[in-house]
Design an enzyme around this catalytic site. Structure first.
Site, short mmCIF file in Angstrom:
data_model
loop_
_atom_site.label_atom_id
_atom_site.label_comp_id
_atom_site.label_asym_id
_atom_site.label_seq_id
_atom_site.Cartn_x
_atom_site.Cartn_y
_atom_site.Cartn_z
N HIS A 91 0.83 -1.22 0.00
CA HIS A 91 0.00 0.00 0.00
C HIS A 91 0.86 1.27 0.00
O HIS A 91 0.79 2.09 -0.91
CB HIS A 91 -0.89 0.03 1.25
CG HIS A 91 -1.79 -1.15 1.41
ND1 HIS A 91 -2.85 -1.42 0.58
CD2 HIS A 91 -1.80 -2.15 2.34
CE1 HIS A 91 -3.48 -2.50 0.98
NE2 HIS A 91 -2.87 -2.97 2.05
C1 BDR Z 1 -3.28 1.41 4.86
O1 BDR Z 1 -3.68 1.08 6.17
C2 BDR Z 1 -2.56 0.83 6.97
O2 BDR Z 1 -2.76 -0.30 7.78
C3 BDR Z 1 -1.40 0.65 6.04
O3 BDR Z 1 -0.20 1.10 6.66
C4 BDR Z 1 -1.75 1.48 4.85
O4 BDR Z 1 -1.34 2.82 5.00
C5 BDR Z 1 -3.87 0.39 3.91
O5 BDR Z 1 -5.25 0.41 3.98
#
Ligand code: BDR
Ligand code: CA
Length: 309
Positions: free
Chosen positions: A239
């Site tokens: 992500h």
């Molecule tokens: C996002 O949520 C967090 O848990 C991760 O670091 C990322 O930024 C993904 O949905």
């Protein structure tokens, strides 16, 4: 070279993104601000420093920010990221002190002192950014850009929720902050689940073996972080590294220019990011496709310290 101030909540993928950034000549990190999200803000602040210290970086200040979202209690994601927020990676507690400012003051000062030059990267919930924007309403217009990881826009089959069936975690955590930031007039590039859940952009066991075979501090830590997620989730979602990748090679992602509504409150649709029929105002760039293999190639070349490609 992008001059960056980075608001983050490490978090496995924030930490992997930070390692990637530190191995990338396209970005210069001027400071890190931390926010509650994946973990309490004391833990995310410690984790940012643990990663920096492991890589022998002592020139980047880490500045603590909000302990809670604007209108909701914090709901951490330690069940996903591990009890230390970093996949049980066994890094020691940080030695370097926190910067004495508040995150939003630090962030605003950097931008006000260099109008048009600083890119804000946000890979956690947008609480600190919202505080900075409400204290300094001119700030959004003084940024070189705002690149954020957040949202699920229904632009690809992967653009549904990961926190609820409809909402992405960072936006769900603080939808009021996201609403304010999305309507701030900043030049926003939003990288959401539409691209980060694309299986072609995920690390698998084969990638992990390659990282594991490289014995540098950066590769060693990356391997530990990735291994935890591969072990429990089957693969490692990229992500936050994909948000950063916008600054490394903009051609890795396609963006649609559109208007987005963020649903506030605490109803079933809390944190939903809804693409609206566009008029000409308040448009943001929303990632709608990624060249997964080319992104992973760039990622691995940087982590393994090879030439790109
Ligand atoms: C996002 O949520 C967090 O848990 C991760 O670091 C990322 O930024 C993904 O949905
Ligand atoms: Ca994050």
């Amino acid at each position: 070279m992008h001059k960056v101030v980075w608001d983050m909540d490490p978090g496995i993928d924030d930490a992997v993104a930070l390692i990637l950034a530190l191995r990338s000549p396209e970005v210069q990190i001027l400071g890190i601000t931390t926010v509650a999200g994946n973990a309490r803000v004391e833990m995310t602040s410690a984790n940012a420093r643990r990663v920096l210290e492991h890589l022998n970086v002592d020139s980047i200040p880490v500045v603590m920010g909000a302990a809670n979202p604007l209108n909701h209690p914090l709901e951490d994601a330690l069940s996903y990221h591990g009890p230390d927020g970093l996949g049980n990676c066994n890094l020691p507690p940080p030695r370097m002190p926190l910067h004495p400012s508040k995150a939003w003051d630090f962030l605003a000062r950097l931008v006000l002192d260099a109008p048009g030059e600083i890119t804000l990267v946000a890979t956690g919930s947008l609480t600190n950014v919202a505080h900075a924007f409400s204290l300094h309403p001119e700030l959004p217009g003084l940024l070189a850009g705002l690149v954020l990881m957040g949202g699920a826009y229904g632009l690809t089959p992967y653009g549904t929720g990961n926190c609820t069936p409809h909402a992405e975690f960072n936006i769900w955590q603080d939808p009021e902050a996201a609403h304010m930031v999305f309507n701030s007039g900043a030049d926003i590039f939003a990288v959401g689940l539409d691209v980060t859940m694309d299986p072609a952009a995920c690390l698998n066991r084969g990638h992990l073996e390659r990282i594991n075979a490289r014995h540098t501090p950066a590769a060693h830590l990356a391997a530990q972080l990735v291994e935890y997620e591969v072990k429990y989730q089957g693969c490692c979602r990229m992500h936050d590294p994909l948000a950063l990748a916008t600054l490394l090679d903009a051609s890795l992602l396609d963006f649609a220019l559109t208007k987005v509504e963020v649903v506030e409150g605490n109803g079933w649709d809390r944190g939903v990011t809804r693409v609206l029929p566009s008029d000409s105002s308040g448009l943001i760039h929303v990632a709608c496709a990624v060249d997964g293999p080319r992104f992973l190639g760039l990622f691995l070349s940087r982590i393994l310290e090879e030439q790109d490609g």
